[in-house]
Design a protein around this motif. Structure first.
Motif, PDB file in Angstrom:
ATOM      1  N   ASP A 119       0.811  -1.221   0.000  1.00 54.36           N
ATOM      2  CA  ASP A 119       0.000   0.000   0.000  1.00 54.36           C
ATOM      3  C   ASP A 119       0.848   1.277   0.000  1.00 54.36           C
TER       4      ASP A 119
ATOM      5  N   ALA B   9      -8.802  -1.766  -2.466  1.00 51.00           N
ATOM      6  CA  ALA B   9      -9.804  -2.680  -3.031  1.00 51.00           C
ATOM      7  C   ALA B   9      -9.282  -4.120  -3.031  1.00 51.00           C
ATOM      8  N   ARG B  10      -8.081  -4.326  -3.541  1.00 53.02           N
ATOM      9  CA  ARG B  10      -7.506  -5.675  -3.560  1.00 53.02           C
ATOM     10  C   ARG B  10      -7.268  -6.169  -2.139  1.00 53.02           C
ATOM     11  N   ARG B  11      -6.823  -5.269  -1.279  1.00 55.42           N
ATOM     12  CA  ARG B  11      -6.528  -5.635   0.116  1.00 55.42           C
ATOM     13  C   ARG B  11      -7.779  -6.154   0.824  1.00 55.42           C
TER      14      ARG B  11
ATOM     15  N   GLU C  32     -10.293  -7.725  -0.416  1.00 55.44           N
ATOM     16  CA  GLU C  32     -10.590  -9.083  -0.876  1.00 55.44           C
ATOM     17  C   GLU C  32      -9.607 -10.084  -0.279  1.00 55.44           C
ATOM     18  N   VAL C  33      -8.330  -9.710  -0.209  1.00 54.80           N
ATOM     19  CA  VAL C  33      -7.317 -10.593   0.385  1.00 54.80           C
ATOM     20  C   VAL C  33      -7.651 -10.852   1.859  1.00 54.80           C
TER      21      VAL C  33
ATOM     22  N   ASP D 250      -4.048   0.494  -2.422  1.00 59.36           N
ATOM     23  CA  ASP D 250      -4.276  -0.925  -2.676  1.00 59.36           C
ATOM     24  C   ASP D 250      -5.513  -1.426  -1.934  1.00 59.36           C
TER      25      ASP D 250
END
Length: 199
Positions: A170, A177-179, A181-182, A175
């Motif tokens: 980040d 949005a992806r974070r 989901e992770v 980051d």
């Protein structure tokens, strides 16, 4: 009425520590000098050096302040965690937040400098070790699992490592949005790995 000297001194010290953290996070290690921090805190260089005679004293105190602040935040936030379903994802989200905020960005500047400075590394390693152990213990408590179980210890450590990695990802771009989901996927895997222990 004039503010007592002791209170003024405490406020000045706190302003210097907060200014140090902000300078580290925004400007990096090299640019975080006593003079720059003093200006940002709105105090004279002499007043700054009264509290922290050297740059190393200032940075070390700021690291300790960061640690104490991060731990206090974690303790306060723990009371708001949901019970039962949703708790694991909430815990993982909180852990990741520790590694994506200003405090982590400031600490990262110091870690990077310490990698090539043996004297600084000697100051930083005990603080980082203390933070790592405390963060691990708090994560175990918040997840409501058995910290004496080696598999649980490994899973919690992996979660902290993941959080640190997401914090690094980040640094240069947003980051989030992806974070998110992770975090959701990891929390689901962690729940399964921990056997969805009763909270």
């Amino acid at each position: 009425m004039r503010e007592p000297q002791q209170d003024r001194s405490r406020v000045t010290r706190q302003r210097l520590l907060e200014a140090t953290i902000d300078c580290l996070a925004e400007n990096g290690w090299a640019a975080t000098t006593v003079g720059v921090v003093a200006t940002r805190a709105g105090v004279s260089r002499g007043a700054a050096q009264h509290h922290f005679p050297t740059r190393e004293d200032l940075i070390t105190a700021a690291l300790e302040y960061m640690f104490d602040t991060r731990m206090q935040m974690a303790r306060e936030e723990a009371v708001d965690l949901p019970v039962g379903e949703g708790r694991t994802v909430a815990v993982v989200e909180r852990l990741v937040e520790y590694y994506t905020g200003t405090l982590f960005k400031a600490a990262l500047q110091v870690w990077t400098a310490a990698a090539s400075d043996p004297a600084l590394r000697e100051w930083v390693l005990p603080l980082e070790d203390r933070f790592g152990r405390t963060a691990h213990r708090m994560a175990v408590d918040q997840l409501g699992v058995d910290g004496s179980d080696p598999a649980v210890r490994a899973a919690v450590q992996a979660t902290l490592d993941l959080a640190r990695g997401l914090g690094l990802a980040d640094l240069l771009t947003d980051d989030s949005a992806r974070r998110a989901e992770v975090v959701r996927q990891w929390a689901s895997s962690l729940d399964a790995q921990l056997g969805a222990r009763s909270r």
